[in-house]
Design an enzyme around this catalytic site. Structure first.
Site, short mmCIF file in Angstrom:
data_model
loop_
_atom_site.label_atom_id
_atom_site.label_comp_id
_atom_site.label_asym_id
_atom_site.label_seq_id
_atom_site.Cartn_x
_atom_site.Cartn_y
_atom_site.Cartn_z
N HIS A 180 -41.97 -13.29 -10.43
CA HIS A 180 -43.30 -13.76 -10.03
C HIS A 180 -44.19 -12.59 -9.63
O HIS A 180 -45.15 -12.77 -8.87
CB HIS A 180 -43.17 -14.77 -8.88
N CYS A 210 -38.58 7.24 24.78
CA CYS A 210 -38.45 8.09 25.96
C CYS A 210 -37.16 7.88 26.75
O CYS A 210 -36.67 6.76 26.86
CB CYS A 210 -39.61 7.86 26.91
N ARG A 232 -32.41 7.87 21.48
CA ARG A 232 -33.49 6.91 21.71
C ARG A 232 -34.75 7.27 20.93
O ARG A 232 -35.63 6.44 20.77
CB ARG A 232 -33.83 6.85 23.21
N GLU A 292 -31.55 -6.57 4.82
CA GLU A 292 -30.92 -5.62 5.74
C GLU A 292 -30.52 -4.33 5.00
O GLU A 292 -30.71 -3.22 5.51
CB GLU A 292 -29.72 -6.28 6.43
N ASN A 337 -41.37 6.52 31.60
CA ASN A 337 -41.15 5.76 30.37
C ASN A 337 -42.04 4.53 30.43
O ASN A 337 -42.10 3.90 31.49
CB ASN A 337 -39.71 5.24 30.27
N GLY A 338 -42.66 4.17 29.32
CA GLY A 338 -43.48 2.96 29.30
C GLY A 338 -44.92 3.29 28.97
O GLY A 338 -45.23 4.41 28.55
N GLU A 345 -35.06 3.26 6.33
CA GLU A 345 -35.24 3.90 7.64
C GLU A 345 -34.53 5.24 7.75
O GLU A 345 -35.00 6.14 8.42
CB GLU A 345 -34.86 2.96 8.81
N TRP A 387 -41.40 10.21 23.60
CA TRP A 387 -41.78 9.68 22.29
C TRP A 387 -43.27 9.36 22.41
O TRP A 387 -43.66 8.45 23.15
CB TRP A 387 -40.97 8.42 21.98
O1 M6R Z 1 -32.48 -3.40 20.31
P1 M6R Z 1 -32.93 -4.43 19.34
O2 M6R Z 1 -31.79 -5.09 18.62
O3 M6R Z 1 -33.83 -5.46 19.97
O4 M6R Z 1 -33.77 -3.65 18.27
C1 M6R Z 1 -34.46 -4.33 17.26
C2 M6R Z 1 -34.89 -3.39 16.17
O5 M6R Z 1 -35.75 -2.41 16.68
C3 M6R Z 1 -33.69 -2.71 15.51
O6 M6R Z 1 -32.78 -3.63 15.02
C4 M6R Z 1 -34.18 -1.81 14.34
O7 M6R Z 1 -34.70 -2.59 13.32
C5 M6R Z 1 -33.02 -0.93 13.84
N1 M6R Z 1 -33.35 0.45 13.97
C6 M6R Z 1 -32.68 -1.12 12.42
O8 M6R Z 1 -31.59 -0.35 12.05
#
Ligand code: M6R
Length: 610
Positions: free
Chosen positions: A504, A2, A27, A481, A98-99, A488, A74
Site C-alpha cells: 500500500h 543526567c 544514562r 522492536e 537533574n530535571g 537506535e 544531558w
Molecule cells: O525505562 P522505560 O522502560 O520506561 O523506557 C522506555 C523507553 O525509553 C525505552 O524502552 C527505549 O525505547 C529503549 N532505549 C529502547 O531500547
C-alpha cells in the site's frame, strides 16, 4: 539522563565521584563535572564530552578531599559545553541538578533585576543563584533550601554543597530520582543504585521535597514542612556490582542479551505455584485482576512494544479488549478511562517522565493501576496501586533487551491469570500452559545459538542504507522492536511494517538488494508471509526470514533463513525466541559499524524529561 553522585566519608572523594559517574554513564550525557571540598576550599572541575575529558582535566594527581558531588549532564537548556556543565556555583553555593526547571525564565528575570549576572544558559544556574539569595537571608542551609523549593516549578533532584559547611551534602528531589547510600563511616547520594553499589547495597529513598543531609557519620531526612526528622527503614538492593559490570563482554548490550534466560527464570518462577499463576508474592490479589471492562497498556519505546505483545496475549487468552498507548500521546489525549478499567504501566526504569505522567492521569480518572517495573522503589513503582517487579537486574545498555523479554514474560503470566479469573481458561488448561512457560528460559537459551548465523547476516547487511522489517500479528510487534533496536544503536535507517501493508505504498522503496527482515513465526499465516516475501524478492529485495524450526520456506522466497530452536513448544511463545536473533542482528551490525553500542548518540537510558 543526567546522573548525580555525592560522597562524604573517609576515602578520596574524587576517586569515588569518578567511579560513580562511570557507573552512571549509561544514562546518557554530554558533559561531566565534580566539586569537592579541598584544603584550599571548594573546587570545581568540569568538561564537555566523555568522562575521559574530565579525567584529563583533573590530571594524574587528583585533588584531595573527602566530600564532594559529581554530575553527568544531558543537555536540555543550553548546548553541551564546559560552562553549561554542572556543578553550578553562586556565592557560597555549589550544586548539581537533574530535571527541568519550568519557570526558570520567570525566576531568571527576577534575579536579573537584582543585578545578578549569569555565566551559563542553564536552568540549573538559576536555582543556584536563587538559593544563594535565600541563603544570604536565612544563613541556614535547610531554611534556605525550603524557601527556594517554594519558588521552583518543574522536576529536580539536587545535590548541594555550602562552602561554610565542609563535609556536608544536602539533597532534595521532586519528580526526579534520588537515593541516599548508607555506608560505614561514609554516606552517598545518587540518582540510581548502580552508582553506589561498590560501597553499599543499603539505601534510603527520599520522598518529594524532603530535605536530606549527609555527613560521614549521619544521614538525616527532614520532612518537607517543619524541621522534624523522618524515620525511614533502609532498603537493600539485591543487585550486586558484578551485575553492573561488563564481565569480559565487549559491550553491556551483548552481555544483557545473554542474560535473558536467567532474567526470565528469575521473573517467572516466583509467580508459579502448583502449576498455576499466583501473584500473591506481589500482593496483587485476584479481585484486583477481575471484573474490569477493558485493559489499557501505557508505555514508551521498547516497553510499549512489549505492551503490544501483551495486548495479543490478553485478548487471545482472556478475550478482554486491550488498547496499547504511547505514554506521551496518552497523557494529552483526554483518555476514556475510569474505575472499571485496568491501566497497566510498563517501564524498565520506572522513571520515564511521560509514562509517569500517564500513570498519574489514569489515577486521576479513578482507574485501577498496575505497574510492570524493573527498578525497585522507582517513582512509577511507588505511585502505581500495585506493582509487578521484573527481575532483569540492572540493564545498563541504552538499548533495552532483557527488560523487554521479562516485560513480555510478565504479560504471559498476567494474561493467563486474567484468563482464569474471567472464566476463559480452566486450571487444567492453565496447568498445561504453565509447563510451557516454565520452559521459556531453556527456549531462549537455545535461541541464543543463532548468534553465529546472525553475525554472518549482519555482515551481509552492514553496508545497507535502509532496511525494512515485516511481520503479521505478533510478528509485526516483533518487527517494530527489531527495527527500533537496529536504528537506535547502528544509526541505520529502518522501518517496520505490517507485512500486508507493504504493497500500500512502501513497496515502491524495494529495489535491488534492499534488505527486508521478515518475521514469520506463526504457522496459520505463514503462507501469507511467504507471499509478501515473494513480492519483495520479485523486486530484487534481499530477504532474511526468521521462522519456526521445520518451516517450509521456498527458495524463491528468502535469501537467508534463521530457524528458531525446536524447543518453541507454542507459537504464542515464539516472540521470546524470535526477539533474540533480532537483537543479535542489530548488535552485530552496530559493532561492525564501530558504533558506541551501549551509549548511542543523543539517547539516554532513562528519559526523565518530556
Ligand atoms: O525505562 P522505560 O522502560 O520506561 O523506557 C522506555 C523507553 O525509553 C525505552 O524502552 C527505549 O525505547 C529503549 N532505549 C529502547 O531500547
Amino acid at each position: 539522563m543526567c546522573g548525580i553522585i555525592g560522597y562524604s566519608g573517609k576515602l578520596q572523594a574524587a576517586n569515588v565521584l569518578l567511579e560513580g559517574l562511570r557507573n552512571l554513564e549509561y544514562r546518557g550525557y554530554d558533559s561531566a563535572g565534580i566539586s569537592l571540598f579541598t584544603k584550599s576550599g571548594l573546587k570545581t572541575y568540569k568538561a564537555q564530552g566523555r568522562l575521559s575529558q574530565l579525567e584529563a582535566l583533573l590530571g594524574e594527581n587528583l585533588p584531595e578531599g573527602q566530600c564532594g558531588i559529581g554530575h553527568t549532564r544531558w543537555a536540555t537548556h543550553g548546548a553541551p559545553s564546559n560552562v553549561n556543565a554542572h556543578p553550578h556555583a553562586s556565592g557560597s553555593i555549589t550544586l548539581v541538578h537533574n530535571g527541568i526547571l519550568e519557570n526558570y525564565m520567570e525566576l531568571k528575570e527576577v534575579l536579573l533585576k537584582k543585578g545578578r549576572v549569569f555565566a551559563s544558559q542553564t536552568d540549573t544556574e538559576v536555582i543556584a543563584q536563587w538559593l544563594d539569595e535565600e541563603y544570604q537571608q536565612a544563613h541556614e542551609p535547610i531554611k534556605a533550601i525550603r524557601k527556594t523549593l517554594k519558588a521552583l516549578k518543574g522536576s529536580y533532584a539536587l545535590g548541594i554543597l555550602f562552602a561554610e559547611h565542609p563535609g556536608v551534602i544536602y539533597a532534595v528531589r521532586k519528580d526526579s530520582p534520588l537515593i541516599i547510600g548508607l555506608g560505614q563511616g561514609e554516606n552517598l547520594i545518587a540518582s540510581d543504585i548502580t552508582a553506589i553499589l561498590t560501597y553499599t547495597r543499603d539505601y534510603l529513598l527520599v520522598e518529594e521535597n524532603e530535605i536530606a543531609m549527609i555527613t560521614p557519620e549521619q544521614a538525616k531526612i527532614y520532612s518537607p514542612e517543619g524541621e522534624q526528622l523522618v524515620k525511614r527503614e533502609p532498603c537493600r538492593a539485591d543487585w550486586d556490582i558484578g551485575a553492573a559490570q561488563k564481565g569480559g563482554y565487549a559491550h553491556f548490550m551483548r552481555k544483557e542479551i545473554d542474560e535473558q534466560p536467567h532474567a526470565l527464570e528469575a521473573t517467572i518462577s516466583p509467580r508459579v505455584n502448583n502449576g498455576q499463576i499466583d501473584f500473591s508474592v506481589d500482593h496483587v490479589e485476584d479481585a484486583f485482576l477481575s471484573n474490569f471492562h477493558s485493559v489499557q497498556i501505557v508505555a514508551c519505546g521498547t516497553a510499549m512494544h512489549a505492551g503490544m505483545i501483551g495486548k495479543h496475549l490478553i485478548e487471545s487468552l482472556a478475550r478482554i479488549p486491550v488498547s496499547v498507548n504511547i505514554a506521551s500521546e496518552y497523557r494529552y489525549s483526554n483518555p476514556i478511562v475510569g474505575k472499571d478499567d485496568l491501566v497497566i504501566i510498563v517501564s524498565q526504569s520506572g522513571e520515564t517522565a511521560d509514562t509517569l505522567a500517564a500513570l498519574r492521569l489514569a489515577k486521576l480518572h479513578g482507574a485501577r493501576t498496575l505497574a510492570i517495573v524493573n527498578v525497585v522503589g522507582s517513582s512509577i513503582a511507588r505511585e502505581a496501586e500495585r506493582v509487578l517487579y521484573t527481575y532483569a537486574g540492572p540493564e545498563i545498555a541504552v538499548a533495552s533487551t532483557k527488560a523487554y523479554s521479562v516485560q513480555t514474560a510478565m504479560f504471559y503470566l498476567l494474561a493467563l491469570r486474567i484468563a482464569y479469573l474471567s472464566g476463559n481458561m480452566d486450571t487444567d488448561k492453565i496447568f498445561r500452559y504453565v509447563e510451557k512457560i516454565q520452559a521459556i528460559s531453556q527456549m531462549v537459551k537455545d535461541s541464543l545459538k543463532t548468534a553465529p548465523i546472525c553475525k554472518e547476516i549482519a555482515a551481509d547487511l552492514v553496508d545497507s542504507s535502509d532496511l525494512f522489517y515485516i511481520g503479521r500479528g505478533l510478528d509485526y510487534c516483533l518487527s517494530l522492536e527489531g527495527s527500533l533496536k537496529l536504528k537506535e544503536i547502528s544509526y541505520l535507517h529502518s522501518e517496520a511494517y505490517a507485512a500486508g501493508e507493504l504493497k500500500h505504498g512502501t513497496i515502491s522503496l524495494i529495489t535491488e538488494k534492499v534488505p527486508v527482515i521478515a518475521v514469520a513465526t506463526q504457522s496459520s499465516i505463514l503462507e501469507k508471509m511467504i507471499s509478501n516475501m515473494r513480492e519483495v524478492k520479485a523486486r530484487g529485495g534481499f530477504v532474511v526470514v526468521i521462522c519456526q524450526a521445520g518451516s517450509n520456506i521456498p527458495e524463491d522466497a528468502a535469501d537467508r533463513v534463521i530457524y528458531l530452536p525446536d524447543s518453541v513448544k507454542d507459537e504464542l511463545l515464539a516472540p521470546l525466541a524470535a526477539i533474540v536473533p533480532l537483537q543479535l542482528i542489530a548488535y552485530e551490525i552496530a559493532s561492525l559499524r564501530g558504533c558506541d553500542v551501549d551509549k548511542p548518540r543523543n539517547l539516554a537510558k532513562s528519559v526523565t524529561v518530556e
